[in-house]
Design a protein around this motif. Structure first.
Motif, PDB file in Angstrom:
ATOM      1  N   GLU A  28       0.843  -1.204   0.000  1.00  0.00           N
ATOM      2  CA  GLU A  28       0.000   0.000   0.000  1.00  0.00           C
ATOM      3  C   GLU A  28       0.874   1.247   0.000  1.00  0.00           C
ATOM      4  OE1 GLU A  28      -3.258   0.583  -0.335  1.00  0.00           O
ATOM      5  OE2 GLU A  28      -3.428  -1.578  -0.704  1.00  0.00           O
ATOM      6  N   ILE A  29       0.750   2.061  -1.015  1.00  0.00           N
ATOM      7  CA  ILE A  29       1.482   3.337  -1.062  1.00  0.00           C
ATOM      8  C   ILE A  29       0.684   4.324  -1.910  1.00  0.00           C
ATOM      9  CG2 ILE A  29       2.933   2.513  -2.994  1.00  0.00           C
ATOM     10  CD1 ILE A  29       5.216   4.291  -1.726  1.00  0.00           C
ATOM     11  N   GLU A  30       0.647   5.574  -1.461  1.00  0.00           N
ATOM     12  CA  GLU A  30       0.012   6.631  -2.261  1.00  0.00           C
ATOM     13  C   GLU A  30       1.090   7.324  -3.076  1.00  0.00           C
ATOM     14  OE1 GLU A  30      -1.693   9.350   0.493  1.00  0.00           O
ATOM     15  OE2 GLU A  30      -3.314   7.990   1.016  1.00  0.00           O
ATOM     16  N   VAL A  31       0.803   7.546  -4.355  1.00  0.00           N
ATOM     17  CA  VAL A  31       1.766   8.184  -5.243  1.00  0.00           C
ATOM     18  C   VAL A  31       1.179   9.500  -5.755  1.00  0.00           C
ATOM     19  CG1 VAL A  31       3.128   7.968  -7.351  1.00  0.00           C
ATOM     20  CG2 VAL A  31       2.633   5.924  -5.979  1.00  0.00           C
ATOM     21  N   TYR A  32       1.920  10.573  -5.560  1.00  0.00           N
ATOM     22  CA  TYR A  32       1.518  11.889  -6.062  1.00  0.00           C
ATOM     23  C   TYR A  32       2.477  12.311  -7.177  1.00  0.00           C
ATOM     24  CZ  TYR A  32      -1.160  12.122  -1.766  1.00  0.00           C
ATOM     25  OH  TYR A  32      -2.053  11.852  -0.761  1.00  0.00           O
ATOM     26  N   PHE A  33       1.908  12.737  -8.290  1.00  0.00           N
ATOM     27  CA  PHE A  33       2.695  13.421  -9.325  1.00  0.00           C
ATOM     28  C   PHE A  33       2.468  14.910  -9.106  1.00  0.00           C
ATOM     29  CE2 PHE A  33       1.925   9.338 -11.654  1.00  0.00           C
ATOM     30  CZ  PHE A  33       3.248   8.971 -11.804  1.00  0.00           C
ATOM     31  N   VAL A  34       3.533  15.613  -8.778  1.00  0.00           N
ATOM     32  CA  VAL A  34       3.405  17.008  -8.372  1.00  0.00           C
ATOM     33  C   VAL A  34       3.824  17.919  -9.523  1.00  0.00           C
ATOM     34  CG1 VAL A  34       4.124  18.740  -6.686  1.00  0.00           C
ATOM     35  CG2 VAL A  34       3.949  16.334  -6.013  1.00  0.00           C
ATOM     36  N   CYS A  35       2.926  18.833  -9.881  1.00  0.00           N
ATOM     37  CA  CYS A  35       3.169  19.700 -11.035  1.00  0.00           C
ATOM     38  C   CYS A  35       3.223  21.151 -10.594  1.00  0.00           C
ATOM     39  CB  CYS A  35       2.051  19.563 -12.050  1.00  0.00           C
ATOM     40  SG  CYS A  35       1.569  17.875 -12.333  1.00  0.00           S
ATOM     41  N   PHE A  36       4.123  21.863 -11.225  1.00  0.00           N
ATOM     42  CA  PHE A  36       4.266  23.287 -10.983  1.00  0.00           C
ATOM     43  C   PHE A  36       3.631  24.080 -12.121  1.00  0.00           C
ATOM     44  CE2 PHE A  36       7.553  26.324  -9.031  1.00  0.00           C
ATOM     45  CZ  PHE A  36       6.938  26.263  -7.793  1.00  0.00           C
ATOM     46  N   ASN A  37       3.625  23.453 -13.304  1.00  0.00           N
ATOM     47  CA  ASN A  37       3.162  24.153 -14.511  1.00  0.00           C
ATOM     48  C   ASN A  37       1.925  23.468 -15.069  1.00  0.00           C
ATOM     49  OD1 ASN A  37       5.661  25.408 -14.265  1.00  0.00           O
ATOM     50  ND2 ASN A  37       6.609  23.929 -15.637  1.00  0.00           N
ATOM     51  N   ASP A  38       1.089  24.270 -15.746  1.00  0.00           N
ATOM     52  CA  ASP A  38      -0.137  23.716 -16.334  1.00  0.00           C
ATOM     53  C   ASP A  38       0.161  22.671 -17.400  1.00  0.00           C
ATOM     54  OD1 ASP A  38      -1.729  25.228 -14.723  1.00  0.00           O
ATOM     55  OD2 ASP A  38      -2.052  26.820 -16.202  1.00  0.00           O
TER      56      ASP A  38
END
Ligand code: AR6
Length: 175
Positions: A148-158
């Motif tokens: 079990e792991i949550e993965v976030y893709f973090v974006c700075f730009n649109d």
């Protein structure tokens, strides 16, 4: 379900209270501009001191440090390829995601937030980089379905946000 574990968000990665954030570093691991600079500024000089002990990092590999003054407990430092349109580029970029996920599991981490590796000064075409990121994480999660792991893709730009959202939707349809 794999897609329940993945989220695309717009944020400054240095503000996230997750187990690990993934830094788009360079081979020295001694800091730089972009997200690397932001992470080092927010973590404080103790991060650089620990990075000095690591002996650098090869492209596609990853190494972990503590998070120091960041809300994140750990920083996983990975080195994306400088884009040259060579066959090795996707392999190396995929390695960044795969090796970071492996390190997260080795440390029993339950949440990880990726920056958009190679999508800034390293010049990787954003749609292609996003597809590799999403495909690699989907594959890893299906191979590690007991974990079990949550993965976030973090974006700075649109443009990065749009590309990642599109690619996650494509993989969710296939899943
Ligand atoms: N939070 C989230 N994402 C960010 C942040 C932030 N605070 N700041 C920038 N980004 P880049 P690269 C996004 O250039 O292409 C460094 O000097 C940014 O908009 O940081 O892998 C290293 O030391 C972009 O979408 O990383 C290396 O020398 C993404 O992060 C080199 O840059 C990655 O852009 C690595 O280049």
């Amino acid at each position: 379900m794999i897609f329940d574990k993945i989220k695309v968000i717009k944020a400054d990665i240095t503000t996230l209270s997750v187990d690990a954030i993934v830094n788009a570093a360079n081979k020295t691991l001694l800091g730089g501009g972009g997200v690397d600079g932001a992470i080092h500024r927010a973590a404080g000089p103790e991060l650089l001191a620990e990075c000095r002990t690591l002996g650098g990092c090869e492209t596609g590999e990853a190494k972990i440090t503590r998070g120091y003054r960041l809300p994140a407990k750990y920083v996983i430092h990975t080195v994306g390829p400088v884009y040259h349109d060579r066959p090795s580029d996707p392999v190396k970029l995929s390695g960044c995601y795969r090796n970071s996920m492996d390190i997260a599991r080795e440390h029993n981490l339950k949440s990880i937030a990726f920056s958009a590796i190679s999508c800034g000064v390293y010049g990787y075409p954003i749609d292609r980089a996003s597809r590799i990121a999403v495909e690699t994480v989907f594959d890893w999660l299906s191979e590690n379905s007991d974990y079990e792991i949550e993965v976030y893709f973090v974006c700075f730009n649109d443009d990065v946000y749009d590309a990642l959202t599109r690619n996650v939707a494509v993989f969710c349809e296939k899943a």
